[in-house]
Design a protein around this motif. Structure first.
Motif, PDB file in Angstrom:
ATOM      1  N   THR A   1       3.660  11.447   1.469  1.00  0.00           N
ATOM      2  CA  THR A   1       3.961  10.196   0.781  1.00  0.00           C
ATOM      3  C   THR A   1       4.405   9.166   1.822  1.00  0.00           C
ATOM      4  OG1 THR A   1       4.569  11.290  -1.287  1.00  0.00           O
ATOM      5  CG2 THR A   1       5.463   9.071  -0.907  1.00  0.00           C
ATOM      6  N   TRP A   2       3.750   8.022   1.819  1.00  0.00           N
ATOM      7  CA  TRP A   2       4.038   6.977   2.804  1.00  0.00           C
ATOM      8  C   TRP A   2       3.915   5.628   2.110  1.00  0.00           C
ATOM      9  CZ3 TRP A   2       0.379   5.464   7.450  1.00  0.00           C
ATOM     10  CH2 TRP A   2       1.057   4.573   8.287  1.00  0.00           C
ATOM     11  N   ARG A   3       5.005   4.886   2.095  1.00  0.00           N
ATOM     12  CA  ARG A   3       5.017   3.577   1.443  1.00  0.00           C
ATOM     13  C   ARG A   3       5.139   2.478   2.493  1.00  0.00           C
ATOM     14  NH1 ARG A   3       7.604   6.982  -2.214  1.00  0.00           N
ATOM     15  NH2 ARG A   3       6.653   6.902  -4.290  1.00  0.00           N
ATOM     16  N   ILE A   4       4.187   1.560   2.483  1.00  0.00           N
ATOM     17  CA  ILE A   4       4.172   0.425   3.406  1.00  0.00           C
ATOM     18  C   ILE A   4       4.496  -0.818   2.600  1.00  0.00           C
ATOM     19  CG2 ILE A   4       2.772  -0.911   5.009  1.00  0.00           C
ATOM     20  CD1 ILE A   4       1.098   1.648   5.423  1.00  0.00           C
TER      21      ILE A   4
ATOM     22  N   ILE B   1       0.859  -1.183   0.000  1.00  0.00           N
ATOM     23  CA  ILE B   1       0.000   0.000   0.000  1.00  0.00           C
ATOM     24  C   ILE B   1       0.896   1.234   0.000  1.00  0.00           C
ATOM     25  CG2 ILE B   1      -1.765   1.311   1.242  1.00  0.00           C
ATOM     26  CD1 ILE B   1      -2.698  -1.272   2.519  1.00  0.00           C
ATOM     27  N   GLU B   2       0.616   2.172  -0.886  1.00  0.00           N
ATOM     28  CA  GLU B   2       1.400   3.398  -0.965  1.00  0.00           C
ATOM     29  C   GLU B   2       0.475   4.605  -1.067  1.00  0.00           C
ATOM     30  OE1 GLU B   2       4.081   3.005  -4.244  1.00  0.00           O
ATOM     31  OE2 GLU B   2       5.223   1.348  -3.314  1.00  0.00           O
ATOM     32  N   LEU B   3       0.783   5.624  -0.295  1.00  0.00           N
ATOM     33  CA  LEU B   3       0.117   6.917  -0.409  1.00  0.00           C
ATOM     34  C   LEU B   3       1.108   7.875  -1.063  1.00  0.00           C
ATOM     35  CD1 LEU B   3      -1.515   7.219   3.142  1.00  0.00           C
ATOM     36  CD2 LEU B   3      -2.535   6.276   1.061  1.00  0.00           C
ATOM     37  N   GLU B   4       0.697   8.471  -2.160  1.00  0.00           N
ATOM     38  CA  GLU B   4       1.594   9.365  -2.900  1.00  0.00           C
ATOM     39  C   GLU B   4       1.018  10.779  -2.920  1.00  0.00           C
ATOM     40  OE1 GLU B   4       2.519   7.882  -6.756  1.00  0.00           O
ATOM     41  OE2 GLU B   4       3.210   5.922  -6.039  1.00  0.00           O
TER      42      GLU B   4
ATOM     43  N   THR C   1       5.257  10.757  11.000  1.00  0.00           N
ATOM     44  CA  THR C   1       6.617  10.876  11.541  1.00  0.00           C
ATOM     45  C   THR C   1       7.089   9.544  12.092  1.00  0.00           C
ATOM     46  OG1 THR C   1       6.175  13.166  12.155  1.00  0.00           O
ATOM     47  CG2 THR C   1       8.079  12.104  13.188  1.00  0.00           C
ATOM     48  N   GLN C   2       8.208   9.035  11.560  1.00  0.00           N
ATOM     49  CA  GLN C   2       8.755   7.788  12.082  1.00  0.00           C
ATOM     50  C   GLN C   2       9.525   8.067  13.367  1.00  0.00           C
ATOM     51  OE1 GLN C   2      10.174   5.066   9.246  1.00  0.00           O
ATOM     52  NE2 GLN C   2      11.394   3.856  10.651  1.00  0.00           N
ATOM     53  N   LEU C   3       9.336   7.186  14.351  1.00  0.00           N
ATOM     54  CA  LEU C   3       9.955   7.358  15.671  1.00  0.00           C
ATOM     55  C   LEU C   3      10.956   6.240  15.904  1.00  0.00           C
ATOM     56  CD1 LEU C   3       6.679   8.131  17.661  1.00  0.00           C
ATOM     57  CD2 LEU C   3       8.326   9.798  16.794  1.00  0.00           C
TER      58      LEU C   3
END
Length: 592
Positions: A306-309, A287-290, A484-486
């Motif tokens: 943009t977030w790529r899983i 799943i990708e949000l662009e 935000t990645q932690l």
């Protein structure tokens, strides 16, 4: 020790089902007691009988004279038409704005529970169930109390709120009795644990971790053939509870003993193997949000993000209530569309989304039939389970699997919903607060399944224990339109949130240096280390002698005279070894 509440030989039944059977226990000033047990096993009933909300069928409940007590259960109601100000501040005689603002306890509680954000003049009638529970909790905690009785207080709090509540309850000094399935909360807050099981209440010292150890020990006690292993376990657990200094200087013989004790415990998940398997099932794109944007009303949640899983990703999502976690999960599931940008889903994705809303379930079917309607068997990682076995994992024993779905409670329906989702063998799981309405035993089963589940997983949860166990990465929604990645996980999230709430401050004056404890000199340390080595050799010799005596006892099973002689020798060896171990602990501190 001042006794606040006492139960003596108390019975309580609903219909033909006894929930409390001859229960005797007490709550003393300063106790912080966590209550655990299976759903429907009597935890809430115990709380309500203890607090006087329900009367016992028989037995005696006594409470201290002039006991100041507040009770917040799932049945607690606020007066219709009242405002937050009426419910929380008016009983304290606080009517003016400057009065509550100048009251540090009231201000801290209103802020920590997020009640201030609801508005002091908001009426409770227009609030959601979770918001009303937070107001009721605030109304209880602002008072001066001897005893606080709470039923699932963390259910409607985010991670930050759970942390605040834990800190508050530890620092306030009131006695506490709390039902909760939040294991981090239990471990942080509680000094004692009550387990409601089969109408009885088993009592343990310590929080969740100590209760788990004690349950394991109790299971071993049931097997007389495991006597030696059980004794070793008791000593090892006592050793571990002494704290980090003793553990870091643990001698080799102790490490070997610990490894032997956990030799039959399944290893942690093999992340490399699971990732390789997930890639074979999912390919490169999941799943990708662009450049995606989405909002809740006028409030932006994602702003050109943009977030790529990818395959095998295991992501925990945290954020304050209202930050948009559920909205983002629905976007990932394809149930909503972004206002700009796009969502891309891989061709091989089989997606399952556990939402917070209960889906429609077939009311005429029985539980097992409802699971088998999806599939008869399921392969979850290396585990091959039948529909009945999976249902049992989610708290439906064999006799309960023939209950009509229409007769299930809300919590049971949610468990059935999750079992049906997994039965479809998805390769992408989106879970929104999966721990709601699950008791601790069912949570452990769920975590065991998720721990070895070979797919992509995104979990929204305020249960930090679950997130830290089953997720490899944690991301946060801070309200800035970004994901935000932690790197530091939930602890980093809480630190960032605390800094954001505090705002910029002037540099604090340096704190006065505490008087340092006298340091152990090099000569003393060397002497202590030599004594440690000597003690370890003596203990190892006694360990060997103890093992030989156990073997001799087994061989002399039919010779009563020889058994008495060997038993006396064994008691002497064990006593001498205990003395040496106690001395080892004393010397270990000096050895550094």
């Amino acid at each position: 020790m001042v006794n606040l509440v006492n139960l003596e030989n108390v019975d309580k039944s609903y219909g033909v089902k006894p929930l409390l059977d001859g229960v005797s226990l007490g709550v003393n000033a300063g106790d912080r007691i966590g209550v655990v047990g299976l759903n429907g096993g009597g935890k809430t009933t115990l709380l309500e009988v203890l607090a006087g909300v329900e009367e016992a069928d028989s037995g005696r409940v006594s409470r201290g004279r002039d006991l100041r007590m507040a009770v917040v259960t799932q049945r607690t109601e606020l007066p219709a038409g009242s405002t937050v100000r009426d419910a929380v501040l008016a009983p304290l005689g606080i009517t003016e704005e400057h009065q509550w603002a100048a009251d540090p306890r009231a201000r801290s509680i209103l802020t920590g529970l997020g009640v201030l954000d609801l508005g002091l003049d908001s009426t409770v009638d227009t609030m959601s169930g979770g918001e009303r529970r937070r107001v009721a909790l605030a109304a209880a905690l602002v008072r001066e109390l001897d005893l606080v009785v709470l039923d699932e207080p963390t259910n409607h709090l985010d991670v930050e709120g759970v942390r605040w509540l834990a800190d508050h309850l530890v620092s306030r000094g009131s006695a506490l009795v709390v039902v909760t399935h939040d294991r981090w909360f239990l471990d942080t807050v509680c000094t004692r644990t009550w387990e409601v099981v089969g109408g009885r209440v088993e009592q343990y010292e310590g929080g969740y971790a100590d209760w788990v150890y004690a349950r394991a020990e109790r299971a071993r006690l049931a097997d007389t053939l495991e006597e030696k292993r059980r004794n070793l376990a008791r000593k090892e657990l006592a050793w571990l509870r002494r704290g980090a200094p003793a553990r870091t200087s643990k001698p080799r013989y102790r490490i070997d003993a610990a490894e032997a004790l956990i030799s039959d415990v399944p290893p942690p998940r093999d992340s490399v193997e699971l990732l390789a398997f997930a890639k074979r099932r999912l390919g490169r794109t999941v799943i990708e949000l662009e450049d995606a944007s989405i909002a809740a009303g006028t409030k932006p949640i994602l702003d050109h993000e943009t977030w790529r899983i990818g395959p095998g990703d295991r992501v925990g999502v945290v954020g304050v209530n209202g930050s948009g976690k559920t909205t983002v999960l629905r976007l990932l599931a394809g149930e909503t569309e972004p206002s700009s940008g796009k969502r891309v889903q891989g061709q091989t994705v089989r997606l399952a989304h556990l939402s917070q809303e209960l889906v429609e379930l077939p009311p005429a079917l029985r539980v097992l039939e409802a699971v088998e309607e999806v599939a008869g068997r399921v392969q979850l990682g290396k585990q091959d389970l039948s529909a009945s076995q999976l249902a049992e994992r989610f708290g439906f024993p064999a006799n309960r699997q023939w209950t009509p779905v229409g007769d299930l409670s809300g919590g049971e329906r949610r468990r059935l919903q999750l079992a049906r989702l997994l039965m479809a063998e998805p390769n992408v799981l989106l879970l929104d607060e999966p721990t709601n309405d699950l008791d601790i035993d069912t949570l452990q089963q769920l975590e065991d399944l998720l721990d070895s589940w070979p797919g992509t997983m995104v979990v929204v949860s305020h249960d930090r224990y679950l997130v830290e166990r089953v997720c490899d990465t944690v991301v946060a929604l801070f309200g800035d339109g970004k994901v935000t990645q932690l790197v530091g996980g939930i602890e980093e999230y809480l630190t960032r949130r605390a800094a954001a709430v505090a705002g910029p401050r002037a540099p604090a004056a340096p704190a006065p240096r505490a008087q340092e404890e006298p340091k152990v000199g090099a000569a003393e340390r060397r002497a202590a280390q030599k004594e440690l080595a000597r003690l370890e050799r003596q203990i190892a010799t006694l360990e060997k002698k103890e093992a030989e005596l156990h073997t001799a006892l087994a061989a002399a099973a039919t010779d009563s005279g020889r058994l008495l002689e060997l038993d006396a020798q064994l008691r002497g060896v064990v006593g001498e070894k205990d003395e040496l171990e106690a001395r080892w602990l004393e010397v270990a501190d000096a050895a550094g």
